[in-house]
Design an enzyme around this catalytic site. Structure first.
Site, PDB file in Angstrom:
ATOM      1  N   THR A   1      55.726  10.781  76.471  1.00  0.00           N
ATOM      2  CA  THR A   1      54.348  10.291  76.577  1.00  0.00           C
ATOM      3  C   THR A   1      53.948  10.132  78.042  1.00  0.00           C
ATOM      4  OG1 THR A   1      52.995   8.298  76.285  1.00  0.00           O
ATOM      5  CG2 THR A   1      55.357   7.995  76.140  1.00  0.00           C
ATOM      6  N   ASP A   2      52.659  10.222  78.312  1.00  0.00           N
ATOM      7  CA  ASP A   2      52.180   9.979  79.685  1.00  0.00           C
ATOM      8  C   ASP A   2      52.425   8.534  80.111  1.00  0.00           C
ATOM      9  OD1 ASP A   2      50.196   8.706  78.150  1.00  0.00           O
ATOM     10  OD2 ASP A   2      48.501   9.663  79.181  1.00  0.00           O
ATOM     11  N   GLU A   3      52.686   7.657  79.127  1.00  0.00           N
ATOM     12  CA  GLU A   3      52.862   6.246  79.467  1.00  0.00           C
ATOM     13  C   GLU A   3      54.136   6.002  80.263  1.00  0.00           C
ATOM     14  OE1 GLU A   3      51.651   3.484  76.459  1.00  0.00           O
ATOM     15  OE2 GLU A   3      50.374   4.960  75.483  1.00  0.00           O
TER      16      GLU A   3
ATOM     17  N   TYR B   1      57.426  -0.427  74.989  1.00  0.00           N
ATOM     18  CA  TYR B   1      57.254   0.898  74.364  1.00  0.00           C
ATOM     19  C   TYR B   1      57.495   1.995  75.390  1.00  0.00           C
ATOM     20  CZ  TYR B   1      54.791   5.167  72.999  1.00  0.00           C
ATOM     21  OH  TYR B   1      54.467   6.480  72.768  1.00  0.00           O
TER      22      TYR B   1
ATOM     23  N   LYS C   1      60.511   4.812  75.660  1.00  0.00           N
ATOM     24  CA  LYS C   1      60.224   6.250  75.665  1.00  0.00           C
ATOM     25  C   LYS C   1      60.762   6.906  76.943  1.00  0.00           C
ATOM     26  CE  LYS C   1      58.202   8.444  73.142  1.00  0.00           C
ATOM     27  NZ  LYS C   1      58.616   9.218  71.932  1.00  0.00           N
TER      28      LYS C   1
HETATM   29  P1  NAD Z   1      53.279   7.136  64.433  1.00  0.00           P
HETATM   30  O1  NAD Z   1      53.631   5.710  64.653  1.00  0.00           O
HETATM   31  O2  NAD Z   1      52.004   7.469  63.725  1.00  0.00           O
HETATM   32  O3  NAD Z   1      54.447   7.854  63.610  1.00  0.00           O
HETATM   33  C1  NAD Z   1      55.799   7.638  63.880  1.00  0.00           C
HETATM   34  C2  NAD Z   1      56.595   8.155  62.696  1.00  0.00           C
HETATM   35  O4  NAD Z   1      57.988   7.994  62.979  1.00  0.00           O
HETATM   36  C3  NAD Z   1      56.317   7.418  61.387  1.00  0.00           C
HETATM   37  O5  NAD Z   1      56.140   8.340  60.334  1.00  0.00           O
HETATM   38  C4  NAD Z   1      57.575   6.575  61.170  1.00  0.00           C
HETATM   39  O6  NAD Z   1      57.847   6.315  59.799  1.00  0.00           O
HETATM   40  C5  NAD Z   1      58.620   7.459  61.818  1.00  0.00           C
HETATM   41  N1  NAD Z   1      59.802   6.697  62.240  1.00  0.00           N
HETATM   42  C6  NAD Z   1      59.817   5.551  62.974  1.00  0.00           C
HETATM   43  N2  NAD Z   1      61.089   5.145  63.138  1.00  0.00           N
HETATM   44  C7  NAD Z   1      61.885   6.062  62.527  1.00  0.00           C
HETATM   45  C8  NAD Z   1      63.277   6.204  62.375  1.00  0.00           C
HETATM   46  N3  NAD Z   1      64.131   5.294  62.887  1.00  0.00           N
HETATM   47  N4  NAD Z   1      63.751   7.275  61.707  1.00  0.00           N
HETATM   48  C9  NAD Z   1      62.900   8.186  61.162  1.00  0.00           C
HETATM   49  N5  NAD Z   1      61.569   8.089  61.268  1.00  0.00           N
HETATM   50  C10 NAD Z   1      61.068   7.049  61.944  1.00  0.00           C
HETATM   51  O7  NAD Z   1      53.344   7.814  65.844  1.00  0.00           O
HETATM   52  P2  NAD Z   1      52.529   9.042  66.478  1.00  0.00           P
HETATM   53  O8  NAD Z   1      51.316   8.513  67.120  1.00  0.00           O
HETATM   54  O9  NAD Z   1      52.435  10.124  65.487  1.00  0.00           O
HETATM   55  O10 NAD Z   1      53.524   9.458  67.653  1.00  0.00           O
HETATM   56  C11 NAD Z   1      54.516  10.462  67.437  1.00  0.00           C
HETATM   57  C12 NAD Z   1      55.271  10.680  68.738  1.00  0.00           C
HETATM   58  O11 NAD Z   1      54.364  11.071  69.765  1.00  0.00           O
HETATM   59  C13 NAD Z   1      55.998   9.439  69.250  1.00  0.00           C
HETATM   60  O12 NAD Z   1      57.233   9.846  69.786  1.00  0.00           O
HETATM   61  C14 NAD Z   1      55.077   8.925  70.350  1.00  0.00           C
HETATM   62  O13 NAD Z   1      55.797   8.221  71.331  1.00  0.00           O
HETATM   63  C15 NAD Z   1      54.527  10.234  70.893  1.00  0.00           C
HETATM   64  N6  NAD Z   1      53.205  10.154  71.532  1.00  0.00           N
HETATM   65  C16 NAD Z   1      52.149   9.616  70.868  1.00  0.00           C
HETATM   66  C17 NAD Z   1      50.898   9.604  71.462  1.00  0.00           C
HETATM   67  C18 NAD Z   1      49.700   9.049  70.738  1.00  0.00           C
HETATM   68  O14 NAD Z   1      48.631   8.941  71.337  1.00  0.00           O
HETATM   69  N7  NAD Z   1      49.788   8.719  69.454  1.00  0.00           N
HETATM   70  C19 NAD Z   1      50.732  10.116  72.751  1.00  0.00           C
HETATM   71  C20 NAD Z   1      51.845  10.674  73.415  1.00  0.00           C
HETATM   72  C21 NAD Z   1      53.075  10.682  72.783  1.00  0.00           C
HETATM   73  P1  TYD Z   2      46.102   2.139  71.881  1.00  0.00           P
HETATM   74  O1  TYD Z   2      45.344   2.929  70.879  1.00  0.00           O
HETATM   75  O2  TYD Z   2      46.933   0.991  71.400  1.00  0.00           O
HETATM   76  O3  TYD Z   2      46.964   3.186  72.712  1.00  0.00           O
HETATM   77  P2  TYD Z   2      47.849   2.948  74.066  1.00  0.00           P
HETATM   78  O4  TYD Z   2      48.016   1.507  74.299  1.00  0.00           O
HETATM   79  O5  TYD Z   2      49.131   3.619  73.697  1.00  0.00           O
HETATM   80  O6  TYD Z   2      47.093   3.649  75.144  1.00  0.00           O
HETATM   81  O7  TYD Z   2      45.080   1.565  72.957  1.00  0.00           O
HETATM   82  C1  TYD Z   2      44.244   2.412  73.699  1.00  0.00           C
HETATM   83  C2  TYD Z   2      43.435   1.570  74.645  1.00  0.00           C
HETATM   84  O8  TYD Z   2      42.582   0.724  73.875  1.00  0.00           O
HETATM   85  C3  TYD Z   2      44.297   0.660  75.497  1.00  0.00           C
HETATM   86  O9  TYD Z   2      43.750   0.578  76.818  1.00  0.00           O
HETATM   87  C4  TYD Z   2      44.194  -0.688  74.807  1.00  0.00           C
HETATM   88  C5  TYD Z   2      42.813  -0.651  74.194  1.00  0.00           C
HETATM   89  N1  TYD Z   2      42.685  -1.427  72.931  1.00  0.00           N
HETATM   90  C6  TYD Z   2      41.685  -2.382  72.799  1.00  0.00           C
HETATM   91  O10 TYD Z   2      40.863  -2.609  73.707  1.00  0.00           O
HETATM   92  N2  TYD Z   2      41.614  -3.086  71.631  1.00  0.00           N
HETATM   93  C7  TYD Z   2      42.487  -2.873  70.611  1.00  0.00           C
HETATM   94  O11 TYD Z   2      42.373  -3.574  69.562  1.00  0.00           O
HETATM   95  C8  TYD Z   2      43.495  -1.890  70.748  1.00  0.00           C
HETATM   96  C9  TYD Z   2      44.490  -1.624  69.652  1.00  0.00           C
HETATM   97  C10 TYD Z   2      43.566  -1.180  71.938  1.00  0.00           C
END
Ligand code: NAD
Ligand code: TYD
Length: 340
Positions: A125-127, A149, A153
């Site tokens: 992730t970019d985070e 988190y 990561k």
């Molecule tokens: P999400 O929380 O929607 O899904 C995560 C999935 O992983 C779920 O289906 C959960 O049941 C499964 N899981 C969790 N723990 C597990 C375990 N121990 N064994 C098997 N399965 C397990 O997350 P997402 O938003 O789809 O993110 C997917 C990936 O992308 C993650 O690695 C996250 O760090 C990365 N990512 C997400 C974003 C974003 O904006 N959502 C951005 C950059 C990277």
């Molecule tokens: P989020 O969707 O939790 O993603 P991330 O923290 O991984 O970037 O949050 C996106 C942005 O929105 C972040 O700056 C936090 C803000 N945010 C709120 O202002 N209110 C909320 O209830 C949530 C969940 C996030």
């Protein structure tokens, strides 16, 4: 046939990727391995559960007895499984260490023994770069994660890299910006705000609302992963960013305007602890392989708003009937954002 293992395929990005991969590649057999935590839902895979080239396995990536054999027979592993919500990591980090760090370690150990494995995509992730005051992160920048988190990561990201450097596991690492699109669990800001606003419930904006995120459509992320499975270089990291940097306040205005809801629904609430101010990615390396985002943010957000508005079957059970979600919402937001 190409044997593809997708961990976390019942989550937001994973389920979009499974659907995308099955429709794009006739010669891929996809196995989804997912623990079905609170964020993983079979509803996310409803239209591919019976697909002849898809198998769903419920299990924990950290359980080597389950995940090991699946990795060992894979040609490609795409590792999405993780605990992913920053706010939850601030409350209780243990599950993040167990899944994001230790779970990744278990998969990588199996990958060392996988005879036919030709790609292990570590979804980072970019985070991991931490908050970026100015400019844009490049792949060689130092990692400065600032919450549990992103720290977990970052650990997984570097652990995956070490398994390439040490053992030659064919690891490629993606660092994507904030994804949006259908099937995102309604704890994340976009689906939370859309679904609250649909019901005229205030939307809880943290702090001054000026934190910046770069929004990437989930299908553009899927296209990047697909490209990197074929053309990524072992041991390399690739940023994947949408190039759509917005303050949370700007984003909230767009959501409310799209739904025709009043800005009076915005409820400023206490800031997130350690809230990263801004993320920003330089995506030149991935663009050099021919990738560019295809979804304009204005179109993608309008479609996402319409998807949540038109698919209450998907989110109402979570928000209205899931006792664990209701307890989380209550303890995260207290009485600040209830129906007015
Ligand atoms: P999400 O929380 O929607 O899904 C995560 C999935 O992983 C779920 O289906 C959960 O049941 C499964 N899981 C969790 N723990 C597990 C375990 N121990 N064994 C098997 N399965 C397990 O997350 P997402 O938003 O789809 O993110 C997917 C990936 O992308 C993650 O690695 C996250 O760090 C990365 N990512 C997400 C974003 C974003 O904006 N959502 C951005 C950059 C990277
Ligand atoms: P989020 O969707 O939790 O993603 P991330 O923290 O991984 O970037 O949050 C996106 C942005 O929105 C972040 O700056 C936090 C803000 N945010 C709120 O202002 N209110 C909320 O209830 C949530 C969940 C996030």
């Amino acid at each position: 046939m190409v044997e593809v293992l997708v961990t976390g395929g019942a989550g937001f990005i994973g389920s979009n990727f499974v659907r995308f991969a099955l429709s794009l590649h006739d010669d891929w057999r996809v196995t989804t391995l997912d623990k079905l935590t609170y964020a993983g839902r079979l509803e996310n895979l409803h239209d591919v559960m019976d697909h002849p080239r898809h198998t769903f396995v419920r299990g924990d990536i950290a359980d080597a007895a389950i995940s090991g054999p699946l990795v060992e027979r894979a040609n490609v592993v795409v590792h999405f499984a993780a605990e992913t919500h920053v706010d939850r990591s601030i409350r209780e980090a243990g599950a993040f260490i167990r899944t994001d760090v230790e779970g990744t370690f278990v998969l990588l150990e199996a990958a060392r023994k996988a005879p036919e494995l030709r790609r292990f995509i570590q979804i980072s992730t970019d985070e991991v770069y931490g908050s970026v005051a100015s400019g844009a992160s490049v792949e060689t920048d130092e990692l400065r994660p600032r919450n549990p988190y992103s720290a977990s990561k970052a650990g997984a990201d570097r652990l995956a890299y070490s398994y390439w450097a040490t053992y030659g596991v064919p690891v490629v690492i993606t660092r994507a910006s904030n994804n949006y699109g259908p099937y995102q669990f309604p704890e994340k800001v976009i689906p939370l705000f859309i679904t609250n606003a649909v019901d005229d419930i205030p939307v809880p904006l943290y702090g001054d609302g000026l934190n910046i995120r770069d929004w990437l459509h989930v299908l553009d992320h899927c296209r990047a992963v697909d490209l990197l499975i074929a053309n990524g270089r072992d041991g390399e990291v690739y940023n994947v960013g949408g190039g759509n940097e917005l303050t949370n306040l700007e984003l909230t205005h767009l959501i409310l305007d799209t739904l025709g809801k009043p800005r009076a629904l915005i409820r400023p609430v206490a800031d997130r602890q350690g809230h990263d101010r801004r993320y920003s990615l330089d995506t030149g390396k991935l663009r050099g392989l021919g990738w560019a985002p295809q979804v304009a943010f204005s179109d993608g957000l309008r479609e996402a708003v319409a998807w949540y508005r038109d698919n209450p079957w998907w989110w109402r059970p979570i928000k209205e009937q899931d006792a664990a979600f209701k307890a989380y919402y209550q303890s995260q937001y207290g009485g600040q954002v209830q129906p007015s």
